[in-house]
Design an enzyme around this catalytic site. Structure first.
Site, short mmCIF file in Angstrom:
data_model
loop_
_atom_site.label_atom_id
_atom_site.label_comp_id
_atom_site.label_asym_id
_atom_site.label_seq_id
_atom_site.Cartn_x
_atom_site.Cartn_y
_atom_site.Cartn_z
N SER A 53 -26.75 72.63 -52.46
CA SER A 53 -27.06 73.01 -53.84
C SER A 53 -26.04 73.95 -54.46
O SER A 53 -25.97 74.08 -55.67
CB SER A 53 -28.46 73.64 -53.92
OG SER A 53 -28.53 74.78 -53.08
N ASP A 69 -30.32 82.76 -59.59
CA ASP A 69 -31.73 82.57 -59.24
C ASP A 69 -32.01 83.14 -57.85
O ASP A 69 -31.25 83.98 -57.37
CB ASP A 69 -32.13 81.08 -59.38
CG ASP A 69 -31.41 80.17 -58.37
OD1 ASP A 69 -30.77 80.68 -57.43
OD2 ASP A 69 -31.50 78.93 -58.53
N HIS A 75 -28.93 81.20 -55.56
CA HIS A 75 -27.59 80.74 -55.96
C HIS A 75 -26.86 81.76 -56.82
O HIS A 75 -27.45 82.34 -57.73
CB HIS A 75 -27.70 79.43 -56.73
CG HIS A 75 -28.46 78.37 -56.00
ND1 HIS A 75 -29.81 78.13 -56.23
CD2 HIS A 75 -28.08 77.53 -55.02
CE1 HIS A 75 -30.21 77.16 -55.41
NE2 HIS A 75 -29.19 76.79 -54.67
#
Length: 359
Positions: free
Chosen positions: A33, A323, A326
């Site tokens: 991600s 977040d 990340h």
């Protein structure tokens, strides 16, 4: 002021590198991600970011990037001299693949089972299998295997996996037994053996310039701080220690391959060290908040990650984290820039990505 300095440094690097053609003809990206640019959008998965406020500062809005703006590979793509970002595999067609492909998938790991509690994802082996498919298309486009081999030998291959094998496997005993089965050292060995297997497949399919990105200090993410830090700022050393063991073994395989595959070049990108520098010296980069997400819920904005439609913080460039897990664009610019052209000798070993491209 520090933020302006970082931005000016990046602009100068772009101008120095790329007026005209990119310094590498293509850029192939494997990862999770941290660098996914939309491959999970069509999957039945909780690991998706194709909704606002993800992409709030990105020119194309929410694309599936787990960030408010650019990821590290977007920054590196610009610095290599490409005028467009690398297309995700799920959208790549025709001659577009000659510029490279982004195969990264959120929740993916080196081990097959990693991240399964989040739903569908494309594991490292799956990403490499997708690349083998791409290579056959490159051969068809260029018309000849030798032409394709020559072309692919000049491309940059960046690989950044392993984070989820800790976050969504080894340190998640509710869903996985690996934490009981393996010591941190033996688990890292298992990951490195599997990782090496995939590198050999990439090599046998024409890859010659490899940038292996180490994993960051996962024990310092807002999610881990929210769960495991008494004061909300002290990182989880149990996790970070395991991450460092993996990274040290990654350095060893870079050295091994550089000694034993003379027609290929491997390098290690020290994302852990670059991240630690940002956390230790935040004001140097214009950061004010290093232990909480700009968008999230609960303690450290890290107990639940950024929700659809949630209003994020306004001073996004002052947060290291976007977040619960990340980094934000501001941090990604620092990491991507220092991966491309090292600022400290420890940022990359033995080459930075610019040197790798020019070899």
């Amino acid at each position: 002021m520090a933020r302006v300095c970082v931005m000016m440094m990046m602009v100068a690097m772009v101008l120095n590198v790329a007026i005209g053609e990119p310094i590498a003809p293509c850029y192939f990206i494997f990862g999770d991600s941290l660098v996914d640019s939309g491959n999970n959008n069509q999957l039945q998965s909780f690991a998706r970011a194709d909704y606002f406020p993800y992409g709030i500062d990105f020119q194309f809005g929410p694309t599936g990037r787990f960030c408010n703006g650019k990821t590290t590979v977007d920054v590196i793509t610009e610095l290599l001299g490409f005028d467009e970002y690398i297309t995700p595999y799920s959208q790549a067609t025709g001659e577009d693949i000659l510029r490279g492909v982004n195969y990264a998938s959120a929740a993916a790991g080196v081990r097959e089972e990693t991240g399964r509690q989040l739903g569908a994802r494309i594991t490292f082996a799956g990403q490499v299998a997708n690349h083998v498919n791409t290579v056959s298309q490159v051969v068809n486009i260029l018309g000849d295997e030798n032409e394709a081999a020559n072309y692919l030998s000049k491309c940059i291959y960046s690989i950044g996996l392993g984070s989820n094998d800790y976050l969504n496997n080894y340190f998640m005993p509710l869903y996985y037994s690996t934490g009981n089965q393996y010591s941190p050292d033996s688990f890292a060995n298992d990951l490195i053996n599997r990782y090496t297997e995939q590198l050999r497949i990439l090599y046998s399919n024409g890859a010659r310039k490899f940038a292996l990105v180490g994993i960051g200090a996962i024990g310092c993410s807002p999610n881990e701080l929210a769960q495991n830090s008494r004061d909300g700022t002290t990182c989880d050393e149990r996790i970070n220690s395991a991450n460092r063991i993996f990274n040290s073994k990654l350095v060893s395989i870079v050295d091994y391959f550089n000694q034993h595959t003379p027609d290929a070049k491997f390098t290690y990108i020290n994302a852990y060290g670059i991240f630690q520098d940002m956390v230790a010296n935040p004001s140097r980069y214009g950061f004010r908040v290093t232990n909480a997400g700009c968008c999230g819920v609960g303690r450290n904005n890290g107990q639940i990650t950024c929700l659809p439609g949630q209003a994020p913080c306004l001073n996004r460039d002052e947060f290291v984290f976007w977040d619960a897990f990340h980094p934000g664009e501001a941090a990604n610019i620092v990491i991507g820039s220092r991966s491309f052209r090292r600022e400290s000798p420890s940022d990359a070993h033995p080459y930075d990505i610019q040197q790798l491209a020019l070899l």
